[in-house]
Design a protein around this motif. Sequence first.
Motif, PDB file in Angstrom:
ATOM      1  N   UNK A  12       3.068   7.525  -1.576  1.00 22.45           N
ATOM      2  CA  UNK A  12       1.776   7.131  -1.013  1.00 22.45           C
ATOM      3  C   UNK A  12       1.720   7.333   0.496  1.00 22.45           C
ATOM      4  N   UNK A  13       2.860   7.158   1.155  1.00 25.09           N
ATOM      5  CA  UNK A  13       2.865   7.250   2.604  1.00 25.09           C
ATOM      6  C   UNK A  13       2.008   6.159   3.218  1.00 25.09           C
ATOM      7  N   UNK A  14       1.066   6.575   4.057  1.00 29.09           N
ATOM      8  CA  UNK A  14       0.204   5.608   4.739  1.00 29.09           C
ATOM      9  C   UNK A  14      -1.186   5.534   4.113  1.00 29.09           C
ATOM     10  N   UNK A  15      -1.283   6.001   2.882  1.00 29.35           N
ATOM     11  CA  UNK A  15      -2.568   5.986   2.186  1.00 29.35           C
ATOM     12  C   UNK A  15      -2.636   4.781   1.260  1.00 29.35           C
ATOM     13  N   UNK A  16      -3.618   3.923   1.504  1.00 28.33           N
ATOM     14  CA  UNK A  16      -3.836   2.769   0.631  1.00 28.33           C
ATOM     15  C   UNK A  16      -4.907   3.145  -0.379  1.00 28.33           C
ATOM     16  N   UNK A  17      -4.566   3.240  -1.665  1.00 31.01           N
ATOM     17  CA  UNK A  17      -5.574   3.614  -2.661  1.00 31.01           C
ATOM     18  C   UNK A  17      -6.752   2.644  -2.664  1.00 31.01           C
ATOM     19  N   UNK A  18      -7.923   3.170  -2.849  1.00 31.24           N
ATOM     20  CA  UNK A  18      -9.136   2.348  -2.833  1.00 31.24           C
ATOM     21  C   UNK A  18      -9.038   1.258  -3.904  1.00 31.24           C
ATOM     22  N   UNK A  19      -9.310   0.025  -3.480  1.00 35.93           N
ATOM     23  CA  UNK A  19      -9.316  -1.102  -4.402  1.00 35.93           C
ATOM     24  C   UNK A  19      -7.946  -1.669  -4.732  1.00 35.93           C
ATOM     25  N   UNK A  28      -2.535  -5.577   8.265  1.00 32.83           N
ATOM     26  CA  UNK A  28      -3.996  -5.474   8.333  1.00 32.83           C
ATOM     27  C   UNK A  28      -4.633  -5.958   7.033  1.00 32.83           C
ATOM     28  N   UNK A  29      -3.992  -5.659   5.913  1.00 32.65           N
ATOM     29  CA  UNK A  29      -4.526  -6.117   4.624  1.00 32.65           C
ATOM     30  C   UNK A  29      -4.554  -7.635   4.574  1.00 32.65           C
ATOM     31  N   UNK A  30      -3.488  -8.268   5.034  1.00 35.88           N
ATOM     32  CA  UNK A  30      -3.426  -9.736   5.034  1.00 35.88           C
ATOM     33  C   UNK A  30      -4.530 -10.315   5.907  1.00 35.88           C
ATOM     34  N   UNK A  31      -4.685  -9.770   7.104  1.00 34.72           N
ATOM     35  CA  UNK A  31      -5.679 -10.299   8.038  1.00 34.72           C
ATOM     36  C   UNK A  31      -7.110 -10.046   7.560  1.00 34.72           C
ATOM     37  N   UNK A  32      -7.307  -8.964   6.804  1.00 38.58           N
ATOM     38  CA  UNK A  32      -8.655  -8.618   6.350  1.00 38.58           C
ATOM     39  C   UNK A  32      -9.059  -9.346   5.074  1.00 38.58           C
ATOM     40  N   UNK A  33      -8.099  -9.953   4.395  1.00 39.98           N
ATOM     41  CA  UNK A  33      -8.410 -10.674   3.154  1.00 39.98           C
ATOM     42  C   UNK A  33      -9.103 -11.984   3.493  1.00 39.98           C
ATOM     43  N   UNK A  82       4.419   2.071  10.168  1.00 41.64           N
ATOM     44  CA  UNK A  82       2.989   2.196   9.917  1.00 41.64           C
ATOM     45  C   UNK A  82       2.596   1.525   8.602  1.00 41.64           C
ATOM     46  N   UNK A  83       3.475   1.574   7.610  1.00 38.18           N
ATOM     47  CA  UNK A  83       3.195   0.915   6.339  1.00 38.18           C
ATOM     48  C   UNK A  83       3.202  -0.601   6.504  1.00 38.18           C
ATOM     49  N   UNK A  84       4.145  -1.107   7.296  1.00 30.10           N
ATOM     50  CA  UNK A  84       4.179  -2.545   7.572  1.00 30.10           C
ATOM     51  C   UNK A  84       2.909  -2.973   8.304  1.00 30.10           C
ATOM     52  N   UNK A  85       2.475  -2.164   9.252  1.00 26.02           N
ATOM     53  CA  UNK A  85       1.253  -2.486   9.994  1.00 26.02           C
ATOM     54  C   UNK A  85       0.035  -2.468   9.074  1.00 26.02           C
ATOM     55  N   UNK A  86      -0.005  -1.518   8.143  1.00 25.71           N
ATOM     56  CA  UNK A  86      -1.098  -1.492   7.166  1.00 25.71           C
ATOM     57  C   UNK A  86      -1.090  -2.758   6.321  1.00 25.71           C
ATOM     58  N   UNK A  87       0.095  -3.202   5.921  1.00 22.67           N
ATOM     59  CA  UNK A  87       0.204  -4.428   5.134  1.00 22.67           C
ATOM     60  C   UNK A  87      -0.295  -5.626   5.928  1.00 22.67           C
TER      61      UNK A  87
END
Length: 313
Positions: free
Chosen positions: A66-73, A99-104, A92-97
């Motif tokens: 997957x790399x740095x791509x978060x699948x939709x949904x 962001x997911x936590x903060x955006x939930x 970058x993957x940790x940073x994406x994670x």
Amino acid sequence: MRYVDFGGSGDLHSVEADQVVSAIERACESDLRTALRLVARYSAYWWSHGLQDEAAAAAERVLSMLGRTVPVGLDEEYLLAVIHGAASAEQEQVELAEQIVLATTGPFRYSVTVLLWSLVFGPFESADVVEEVLERNESGDAWTRAAVELCRGYPGLTSAAPDDAAQALRTALGRFRMLEDAWGTFLALSALRHTVNEPLDLTTEALALAEQLGLDEETGVLLCQRGDLYRALGKLEDARDDYSQALDISERADLPETAAAALLGLARTARRCGNLPTARAHLSAVLALPELEDAHFEALHELAALNASEASA
């Protein structure tokens, strides 16, 4: 292959544990979304049975593709994969994670997410951020609400006072018991026993659950710790039995640190019984274990005490 969504710490039912990773491997070749969902759905099973290495291997395989791509949904599924593979995930993957936590905005969809996030990433976040995530999950299902109280009770995760943290652990323990959830109950007992003056009964209950869940490392550690408690109470035969069982587990499961703790316990028990040659043999066995500096230091200290006992005899 059939699979179920393990919100808490359920069993695999018709799917054998050793088939899970191969199923994810096959999914990686044809459908990454399915592979990511499988990683998320087996999260609680892996952790509740001490299979974090298997979880990491599966997550690393999916994340590498997957790399740095978060699948939709599948934001939360991606978060869980990063949690499992945190040791090798890209920054970058940790940073994406993160962001997911903060955006939930509401509770996580998977019951286990709040617990695993708190255990893996919580120690690196501020107490305010952890508390915000926990509050957000107070409206989750019963297992999630129990996990929230458990996390509130863990030292250092939030700014809760010691008495409030202990009460949170008692609340978590009661909720997990009502749910008849062995893993949650084990985690709550394991934390709560450090808050009481006489932890023998809680340690014994936690030990029984660790054995039930097949957690070799935790079982060995608890046996050594209960052995220490028995030894302090003068119950030397009970202590020796626990240390011996822990040593057997450490040899079977290749757990050198547990082996060292068990051998040290056996040596101290033997010295208390006046059996100095046996104590010396156990300490020599500790010193023969490689790359365990702390255990070697303790063994040398015990040898000094042993030599002093022999000199004064």
